[in-house]
Each structure stands twice: as structure tokens, then as C-alpha cells.
Design a protein around this motif. Structure first.
Motif, short mmCIF file in Angstrom:
data_model
loop_
_atom_site.label_atom_id
_atom_site.label_comp_id
_atom_site.label_asym_id
_atom_site.label_seq_id
_atom_site.Cartn_x
_atom_site.Cartn_y
_atom_site.Cartn_z
N SER A 112 55.36 -7.81 23.46
CA SER A 112 55.12 -8.42 22.15
C SER A 112 53.84 -9.24 22.20
O SER A 112 53.64 -10.04 23.12
CB SER A 112 56.30 -9.33 21.79
N GLY A 113 52.96 -9.02 21.21
CA GLY A 113 51.69 -9.73 21.21
C GLY A 113 51.08 -9.82 19.83
O GLY A 113 51.80 -9.87 18.81
N LYS A 142 55.99 -21.34 23.45
CA LYS A 142 56.45 -20.79 24.73
C LYS A 142 56.42 -21.84 25.83
O LYS A 142 57.33 -21.93 26.66
CB LYS A 142 55.58 -19.58 25.11
N ASP A 151 51.91 -19.92 19.11
CA ASP A 151 52.86 -19.15 19.91
C ASP A 151 52.88 -19.63 21.36
O ASP A 151 53.95 -19.78 21.97
CB ASP A 151 52.50 -17.67 19.86
N ILE A 210 47.24 -14.54 28.99
CA ILE A 210 46.87 -13.87 27.74
C ILE A 210 45.86 -12.79 28.10
O ILE A 210 44.80 -13.07 28.66
CB ILE A 210 46.25 -14.86 26.73
N ILE A 240 48.00 -17.45 17.74
CA ILE A 240 48.13 -17.35 19.20
C ILE A 240 48.41 -18.71 19.81
O ILE A 240 49.30 -18.87 20.65
CB ILE A 240 46.84 -16.74 19.81
N VAL A 299 51.11 -12.31 27.31
CA VAL A 299 50.92 -12.12 25.87
C VAL A 299 49.68 -11.25 25.65
O VAL A 299 48.56 -11.68 25.91
CB VAL A 299 50.74 -13.47 25.14
#
Length: 530
Positions: free
Chosen positions: A155-156, A179, A175, A73, A172, A105
Motif C-alpha cells: 500500500s502506497g 505510522k 501517513d 519510503i 505522505i 511505503v
């Protein structure tokens, strides 16, 4: 971007779930500390560099941490591009992404993605400071520009679109959970043959259904795959809830001399409320502040292998307290007894899904995965596998048990094992199926044995009249057997699964050993020769 599990598995020495890249001076003690804490609460293993970045080059240990993470991240803040360290870290992250398929991300924290992409705005002003320092190193500057452009196109999350930081962090974390679940699915995923459609159907109902409280029942005979299905659903959707818990093997725990359900209940509430210091006495459950705290949470709970309503009542303090959970909460119950699901309070009865036997093709695939480690039988074993498939008749547990039992054995050993099966059922399969039989009273057991030995495939009215004449209360007895998935009524015929019939006959055979050559089946006093 390569993001398949096979690509991720190529990453050497994977140690962390998430690597956090950020400029400490900007966000170390606020946003990044809250994000890291939220990830850790979800048991996501993070790498966060708590040291001040005073050097220009990233250290070998930090480079190793990037390589050993499944996801990176990158938090772009206003001052991110003023740090040579951060930009070198970004270059390394994208190198691992392109080499191994690591997921990256980006989080645009109070900066615009287009400013990161084009090095404009306040973000661009920060980079201009760095450009002035390294204006002689044109190649290095170009590498950094390319890295920022590449990362900004991924994509973020944009903090300008989500004003509340708590909501941004929650998004976040969810997500990242999704993942990670996609990258590393349950170890049993290769065993989910033939049940994908029911899993998707139940997931769709639970995620897109009513915002009111709802329950789902998963019903079927022992070994049919109820727990496997519930586990897969739980793994896939639990991240959508504020709290979740899977209570497995409730029946086994409740049968222990010192019931383990009390400890289950403490663990349930402790997990849902994230309170490791919880101590709840049995008589006081739900009568204190914990109940009020739960009323503010959207939760997912799985009650696995429930045999009576009292088990659920003990775990949550009474069926009336299903209402204590926040609207949108979901409960999944797996059971062999459909009557149990009917006994739930009317306002809480949701959908009941009966798990059916697998088709021949799905059975062959599942069996082959366990017997041969592939989706089809090995050369020379097709006919032998066909015998097993027809013998098992679509029960996943039996397919797995027999597949593992026969794995690596010669054709002669297979033939010997199948010959033995024709006389004596496999002990592990018998044990699972017999649980439902053991839960019957004496008369219900006798009715079951009589059907297994004499009346499978007979007309319902004939069987009912015959057993009534023998003194049984047949209507309620047969109804109980149907509810517990031990017999079925199909086209006015009474039938049962072949494995259940075999179980019944084996029970009678074992009884005959006590009195060789003769056994009383039910109250019919019929002699059966073995």
C-alpha cells in the motif's frame, strides 16, 4: 507484513525515523527535496543520501542506515529501475522488512504501479537497459524483478491519483506520522486504563464533527486523569492539523511571580506559525499580521489545567479571537471548574466531558501495573491491594502514586504503609487535591470543611438550612464546590469523594496542631478532638 511495535523494536541500532530511497538524477532537486523538508518540519528524522551514486554496490554505511530506520519510503520514478544501486537498495530494504518488520511505503512518482510490478511502460524501458548490461547474471535480474513486484504490491501513494504535489507530500507526511505514532505510542499508554472509551469518543468528535470552530472541555477532580486523556488525544490527532500546541500546567505558570504565560504565548504562536524569530509584546498580541496568518490555519490547541478565563485571554489575546482560527480548528480545555467552561462565548461552547472514577477492575489493573509491573497483584498481595483500591476509590493519580510508593516492598512494609495512610494522607496525593481547595474564598473553604467533617452523605435541604442558619451564603457556596468537583449532589444527598473528605479532615488536623486539642471548623466553633 509484520509491523508491530515489538517487531520494530527488534531492528538493531535504530537511528532514523525514515529512510528515503530514490534515483537522484530524476527527483533529487524537486520532489525529494520538498518531501524531505516537509518530513523534517514535522521533526521526523530522515536519512537522505546526498551523494551521487556512482558505484554499483551500496556501501556498508548506507546498508546500516537502512537497517537503522523505522520506515523506508521508496520513490519509484521513471529512471529508478535503470540504476543497479537503487535496485540493490530496494532488495536490502525488503530484506529488513521481512526480517524485522520494517514498514515500507512505496510512492509511484509519475509511473504506474502496474508498470513497476510487471516492468512495463517507460519504467520497464529503464529496466530493459539494465537487463542488457547484466544479461549474464540471471539470478540477480530475477532478484530485482521479485523485489519490484513485492514493493509494488504494498500500500502506497500514486501521483497519478493526486495531481498536486503539495497535496501528495502532505498525504505522505501525515501517513508517516500516523505510522510512527502507532509504532511508538506515548510512554504513558500503559497508564491509559479505563479511559480508552472517552478518548475514542472525544477523538471521533474532533475529527468527524463540524467543520466550524469547536471547543471541548474535559472536567473533573484533581488527579482524575484529565491531562493524561488530553495528552493521548493530542498525540493521536495532532497530525490532522496544520499547526498544533499543548500548553501544559497553565495554572502553575500563572502563579509564578513573573508570569510564564507571556513566554507560553510567544512559544504558542511561534510553533503554530513555524516562526522562530517571533517577538510579541503583551499589549500587541493579535493586532498585527500574525493574526491574519493564523486565520488561514487549521490548528489544534490544548489548554491544560485552566483555572480562570483570563489565562486563555492572555494566551490568545481575548476570547473574541477564538474566531481568528480557520474553520475546522479545535481547542481542548482541561479544568477542575465547569463554570469556567460555561463562561466561554456561546458560539464556542462545544462538548463538556466529565471524567469519572475508574471501576474496581480498572483500578486494580492500573494499580498493579505500577505496584507490580503487571496487570494483576503478585501472589500474597491481593488482600492488601484490595485495601488500597477501596481507599483510593477510582482516582488514577492516587493509584499510580501509591503503586509506585509500594513497589518492591515486603508485605510487612505494605501493612505499615497502609496503617499510616489511615492516619495521614500521602503528601503527593494531598498536594494535587488541595489545589482546588486553595482556589476557594474563605467562606467557600469553611463550607467545604464543614461538609467534609460533618455533613457528607446528609440530605441537601438539611445541610443548606443548617449552614444558612450559621450565616453562610450556602446556595452559591455549594454550587461553587460542585462546579469545582469538590462535592456532588446525588439523589438530593450531598457527598464527596473519600480522598477529598480525607483532605478536608487533614486540613483541619493540621490547623489543630497550631492549637492542640481544638480547632474551629467554619464558623460553627465546634471543637474536634484528635
Amino acid at each position: 507484513m509484520a509491523s508491530s511495535s515489538s517487531s520494530i523494536n527488534m531492528i538493531p541500532h535504530t537511528k532514523y525515523d525514515v529512510f528515503l530511497s530514490f534515483r537522484g538524477k530524476d527527483i533529487r532537486h524537486n520532489f525529494i527535496s520538498h518531501l524531505n523538508a516537509a518530513l523534517c518540519r514535522k521533526k521526523i528524522v530522515t536519512f537522505i543520501d546526498d551523494k551521487l551514486k556512482t558505484e554499483d554496490e551500496i556501501s556498508p554505511s548506507l546498508s546500516s542506515a537502512i537497517e537503522g530506520s523505522k520506515i523506508s519510503i521508496v520513490i519509484f520514478s521513471e529512471g529508478y529501475a535503470s540504476s543497479r544501486w537503487c535496485l540493490n537498495e530496494l532488495v536490502k530494504i525488503l530484506e529488513i522488512k521481512n526480517k524485522y518488520g520494517q514498514i515500507v511505503v512505496p510512492v509511484f512518482y509519475r509511473v504506474d504501479p502496474s508498470d513497476v510490478r510487471n516492468q512495463t511502460g517507460t519504467f520497464g524501458d529503464s529496466f530493459s537497459e539494465l537487463e542488457e548490461r547484466f544479461k549474464e547474471k540471471i539470478d540477480m535480474l530475477q532478484t530485482w524483478r521479485i523485489a519490484m513486484r513485492e514493493a509494488a504490491n504494498l500500500s502506497g501513494f500514486d501521483s497519478h491519483s493526486i495531481r498536486s504535489e503539495s497535496v501528495l507530500i502532505e498525504g505522505i507526511v501525515n501517513d508517516i506520522l500516523k505510522k510512527l505514532n502507532d509504532l511508538f505510542p506515548s510512554d504513558s499508554k500503559d497508564q491509559l486504563v479505563g479511559v480508552e472509551s472517552i478518548i475514542k469518543q472525544i477523538e471521533s468528535l474532533l475529527l468527524t464533527g463540524s467543520t466550524e470552530f469547536n471547543t471541548v472541555g474535559i472536567w473533573g477532580i484533581g488527579g482524575i486523569g484529565k491531562t493524561t486523556i488530553a495528552s493521548a488525544i493530542y498525540s493521536n490527532i495532532s497530525s490532522h492539523f496544520e499547526g498544533s500546541y499543548f500548553i501544559q500546567n497553565i495554572r502553575e505558570e500563572s502563579e509564578k511571580p513573573a508570569s510564564g504565560l507571556a513566554s507560553f504565548r510567544r512559544e504558542l504562536l511561534s510553533t503554530l506559525l513555524d516562526d522562530g524569530n517571533m517577538k510579541i509584546d503583551i499589549p500587541k498580541i493579535g493586532l498585527n499580521f500574525e493574526r491574519r496568518r493564523l486565520s488561514r490555519m487549521k490548528v489544534l490547541i490544548v489548554f491544560d489545567d485552566v483555572t480562570c478565563i483570563q489565562q486563555i485571554e492572555l494566551l490568545i489575546g481575548g476570547l473574541d479571537r477564538l474566531d481568528c482560527f480557520m474553520p475546522g480548528s479545535r481547542i481542548i480545555i482541561t479544568t477542575r471548574d465547569t463554570q469556567l467552561l460555561k463562561n466561554l462565548p456561546g458560539s464556542h461552547v462545544g462538548h463538556v466531558f466529565e471524567v469519572k472514577e475508574l471501576s474496581y477492575d480498572d483500578s486494580l489493573t492500573l494499580f498493579s501495573r505500577n505496584a507490580f509491573g503487571q496487570n494483576h497483584p503478585a501472589a500474597g498481595y491481593l488482600e492488601l491491594s484490595d485495601i488500597v483500591i477501596k481507599y483510593v476509590n477510582g482516582v488514577p493519580l492516587a493509584l499510580k502514586v501509591l503503586g509506585r510508593h509500594l513497589f518492591g516492598r515486603s508485605e510487612e512494609e505494605w501493612e505499615s504503609a497502609l496503617k499510616k495512610l489511615s492516619r495521614i494522607p500521602h503528601m503527593d496525593i494531598q498536594k494535587v487535591l488541595k489545589v482546588s481547595y486553595d482556589g476557594l474564598d474563605d467562606e467557600e473553604q469553611n463550607i467545604f470543611l464543614d461538609i467534609a467533617c460533618f455533613f457528607k452523605g446528609q440530605y441537601r435541604d438539611f445541610v443548606m438550612n443548617f449552614l444558612d442558619a450559621c450565616g453562610f451564603s450556602t446556595k452559591i457556596g455549594v454550587r461553587v464546590l460542585v462546579d469545582k468537583s469538590l462535592v456532588t449532589i446525588s439523589g438530593n444527598m450531598i457527598t464527596m469523594h473519600d480522598l477529598l473528605q480525607e483532605m478536608g479532615r487533614e486540613i483541619v488536623r493540621q490547623e489543630s496542631i497550631k492549637d492542640p486539642g481544638k480547632v474551629d471548623c467554619g464558623i460553627m466553633k465546634t471543637s474536634i478532638k484528635f
